[in-house]
Write an enzyme that holds these catalytic residues in place. Structure first.
Site, PDB file in Angstrom:
ATOM      1  N   GLU A  97       0.789  -1.154   0.033  1.00 43.44           N
ATOM      2  CA  GLU A  97      -0.139  -0.031  -0.082  1.00 43.44           C
ATOM      3  C   GLU A  97       1.081   1.208   0.089  1.00 43.44           C
ATOM      4  O   GLU A  97       0.595   1.948   0.750  1.00 43.44           O
ATOM      5  CB  GLU A  97      -1.116   0.189   1.380  1.00 43.44           C
ATOM      6  CG  GLU A  97      -1.906  -1.188   0.995  1.00 43.44           C
ATOM      7  CD  GLU A  97      -2.766  -1.362   2.315  1.00 43.44           C
ATOM      8  OE1 GLU A  97      -2.945  -0.749   2.913  1.00 43.44           O
ATOM      9  OE2 GLU A  97      -3.458  -2.669   2.265  1.00 43.44           O
ATOM     10  N   GLU A 140      -5.210 -10.955  -2.107  1.00 43.04           N
ATOM     11  CA  GLU A 140      -6.098 -11.056  -0.980  1.00 43.04           C
ATOM     12  C   GLU A 140      -7.533 -11.091  -1.402  1.00 43.04           C
ATOM     13  O   GLU A 140      -8.438 -10.078  -0.819  1.00 43.04           O
ATOM     14  CB  GLU A 140      -5.833  -9.674  -0.424  1.00 43.04           C
ATOM     15  CG  GLU A 140      -4.279  -9.099   0.152  1.00 43.04           C
ATOM     16  CD  GLU A 140      -3.981  -8.030   1.027  1.00 43.04           C
ATOM     17  OE1 GLU A 140      -5.028  -7.463   1.598  1.00 43.04           O
ATOM     18  OE2 GLU A 140      -2.921  -7.792   1.097  1.00 43.04           O
TER      19      GLU A 140
HETATM   20  O1  G3I Z   1      -4.869 -10.525  18.297  1.00 44.33           O
HETATM   21  C1  G3I Z   1      -5.746  -9.406  18.939  1.00 44.33           C
HETATM   22  C2  G3I Z   1      -6.548  -9.786  20.178  1.00 44.33           C
HETATM   23  O2  G3I Z   1      -5.757 -10.430  21.152  1.00 44.33           O
HETATM   24  C3  G3I Z   1      -7.534  -8.652  20.382  1.00 44.33           C
HETATM   25  O3  G3I Z   1      -8.362  -9.304  21.136  1.00 44.33           O
HETATM   26  C4  G3I Z   1      -8.269  -8.215  19.202  1.00 44.33           C
HETATM   27  C5  G3I Z   1      -9.282  -6.794  19.617  1.00 44.33           C
HETATM   28  O4  G3I Z   1      -9.131  -5.995  18.741  1.00 44.33           O
HETATM   29  O5  G3I Z   1      -7.458  -7.796  18.264  1.00 44.33           O
HETATM   30  C6  G3I Z   1      -6.460  -8.808  17.748  1.00 44.33           C
HETATM   31  O6  G3I Z   1      -5.657  -8.204  16.948  1.00 44.33           O
HETATM   32  C7  G3I Z   1      -6.416  -7.769  15.476  1.00 44.33           C
HETATM   33  C8  G3I Z   1      -5.793  -8.732  14.574  1.00 44.33           C
HETATM   34  O7  G3I Z   1      -6.249  -8.477  13.296  1.00 44.33           O
HETATM   35  C9  G3I Z   1      -6.260 -10.140  14.666  1.00 44.33           C
HETATM   36  O8  G3I Z   1      -7.520 -10.342  14.410  1.00 44.33           O
HETATM   37  C10 G3I Z   1      -6.040  -6.388  15.363  1.00 44.33           C
HETATM   38  O9  G3I Z   1      -6.447  -5.691  16.070  1.00 44.33           O
HETATM   39  C11 G3I Z   1      -6.231  -6.185  14.016  1.00 44.33           C
HETATM   40  O10 G3I Z   1      -5.875  -4.553  13.467  1.00 44.33           O
HETATM   41  C12 G3I Z   1      -5.963  -6.929  12.743  1.00 44.33           C
HETATM   42  O11 G3I Z   1      -6.497  -6.845  11.669  1.00 44.33           O
HETATM   43  C13 G3I Z   1      -5.784  -7.054  10.520  1.00 44.33           C
HETATM   44  C14 G3I Z   1      -5.298  -5.869   9.580  1.00 44.33           C
HETATM   45  O12 G3I Z   1      -4.723  -6.533   8.540  1.00 44.33           O
HETATM   46  C15 G3I Z   1      -4.261  -5.153  10.307  1.00 44.33           C
HETATM   47  O13 G3I Z   1      -3.228  -5.781  10.329  1.00 44.33           O
HETATM   48  C16 G3I Z   1      -6.727  -8.073   9.741  1.00 44.33           C
HETATM   49  O14 G3I Z   1      -6.895  -9.262  10.441  1.00 44.33           O
HETATM   50  C17 G3I Z   1      -6.263  -8.471   8.304  1.00 44.33           C
HETATM   51  O15 G3I Z   1      -7.160  -9.141   7.645  1.00 44.33           O
HETATM   52  C18 G3I Z   1      -5.691  -7.262   7.828  1.00 44.33           C
HETATM   53  O16 G3I Z   1      -5.235  -7.463   6.474  1.00 44.33           O
HETATM   54  C19 G3I Z   1      -5.116  -6.418   5.511  1.00 44.33           C
HETATM   55  C20 G3I Z   1      -3.687  -6.816   4.746  1.00 44.33           C
HETATM   56  O17 G3I Z   1      -2.756  -6.956   5.673  1.00 44.33           O
HETATM   57  C21 G3I Z   1      -3.487  -5.497   3.702  1.00 44.33           C
HETATM   58  N1  G3I Z   1      -4.691  -5.493   2.941  1.00 44.33           N
HETATM   59  C22 G3I Z   1      -5.946  -5.327   3.454  1.00 44.33           C
HETATM   60  C23 G3I Z   1      -6.174  -6.265   4.512  1.00 44.33           C
HETATM   61  C24 G3I Z   1      -7.186  -6.064   5.031  1.00 44.33           C
HETATM   62  O18 G3I Z   1      -7.367  -4.898   5.993  1.00 44.33           O
END
Ligand code: G3I
Length: 359
Positions: A156, A262
């Protein structure tokens, strides 16, 4: 081998729509081919190792359907550079070990991304930021040299819309040079790894695609080691298919590998911001599911029609079940964007995509 699988498909998958007109004794007893068996390029899924551990239904999908795995979050900088101390490889090691035990290609996502930027790095000045990028990428890519097939080196880099670079902390601290610097560092650490630049909406935002391609062409002209372009392909049911095809063809004209990295397809809308969902469809129906199946079928066809075989790095599904999709939580929506329903059963979308992989 693929041809014989294609011939079997109507038999194996016909039961999803109609009863197959064959004797029971004619139905092969072996497991039906998974998506990876049907394709002549890799088919991937994005998961975290912790999510699949202890979930036998999810594990069965991973092991039967995919030939490539991407870590949803386990290999991100915020999962490794957790604090000012030493890097922590607990999550990426577990992921890479898992993927290898499963015999899958491992794809690394991602070395540099603005989202979840570790707070302790905010205070670095330009020189220290350059030093960090070089040493971080060297350490991470060297650790998995020969085991991770390819990396999203920069994720990105482009602004959400239009053709400008995104104003990330890396851009502010280092300037545009952070992008070629990251690719060069990754290439020094593992010259065999395929190095990608990955972004979203580039299949439908032509200004953004043009900006990205101009950057890629500049890097190619400067001899920067870049091997591929990732289209995240988080698309909507109304995303124009001709436009997707043209965008893929335009990117393929660079000669680089093309990864649909993705994939998911939503019914609703959003404005690309967290919580920015607009609930248009609040109830899923068989008709809508069939339309989604057709869209998945088209997407597989568009990839095969517009990306030459040697440039097909593969198609990867993001979180691939309606139970685990990131869409609902991120956009504050209820949607059904993947191949599997909330009970992890194959949806019409799965069969549509399988059709799109056939000759
Ligand atoms: O692991 C913690 C958990 O302990 C906590 O209870 C919970 C409460 O919010 O958060 C959990 O972490 C989250 C994690 O996903 C696991 O579910 C983070 O807050 C959350 O920010 C994270 O989101 C991920 C996001 O990227 C940010 O890294 C999404 O799963 C993931 O699908 C998303 O993937 C992105 C790609 O990397 C790039 N392109 C877009 C795509 C979708 O946003």
């Amino acid at each position: 081998m693929y041809k014989s699988l294609f011939l079997l498909l109507p038999l194996l998958y016909g039961s999803a729509c109609t009863t197959p007109a064959v004797e029971t004794s004619e139905i092969p007893t072996a497991d039906p081919p998974g998506l990876a068996d049907l394709a002549d390029f890799p088919i991937g899924g994005a998961i975290n190792e912790g999510r699949v551990r202890g979930d036998s239904a999810l594990l069965a999908i991973v092991s039967e359907e995919f030939s490539s795995l991407t870590a949803t979050n386990d290999m991100k900088m915020y999962a490794i550079a957790r604090g000012p101390g030493a890097l922590d490889f607990t999550l990426p090691d577990a992921f890479v070990n898992f993927a290898e035990r499963q015999g899958k290609r491992v794809f690394g996502h991602t070395l540099l991304w603005h989202y979840g930027f570790p707070r302790h790095l905010m205070e670095l000045d330009g020189e220290a930021a350059e030093g960090f990028i070089n040493s971080y990428i060297d350490t991470v890519v060297t650790r998995y040299r020969g085991r991770v097939d390819g990396w999203d080196v920069v994720n990105e880099a482009m602004a959400t819309s239009g053709g400008e670079l995104r104003e990330t902390p890396w851009l502010e601290k280092i300037g545009k040079a952070y992008i070629p610097m990251a690719f060069r560092a990754a290439d020094r650490a593992d010259p065999e790894a395929k190095l990608f630049i990955n972004d979203f909406n580039t299949e439908r935002d032509t200004a953004k695609l043009n900006g990205l391609l101009a950057l890629v062409e500049e890097m190619q002209a400067d001899g920067v080691p870049i091997d591929g372009i990732g289209f995240q392909m988080h698309i909507r049911m109304d995303t124009d298919e001709e436009l997707i095809g043209r965008s893929l063809a335009k990117a393929a004209a660079t000669g680089l590998l093309i990864h649909l990295s993705e994939v998911d397809i939503i019914f609703n809308r959003h404005d690309d911001t967290q919580g920015g969902g607009e609930q248009i469809v609040d109830k899923i129906t068989p008709e809508l599911l069939e339309q989604q199946a057709q869209k998945y079928e088209s997407l597989a066809r568009l990839y095969r029609e517009n990306v030459p075989p040697a440039q097909r790095y593969g198609i990867t599904f993001w979180s691939f079940t309606d139970r685990d999709t990131w869409i609902n939580g991120f956009f504050d929506l209820k949607d059904w964007p993947t191949l599997y329903d909330e009970q992890l059963q194959k949806k019409p979308a799965y069969y549509g995509f399988a059709r799109g992989l056939r000759e």
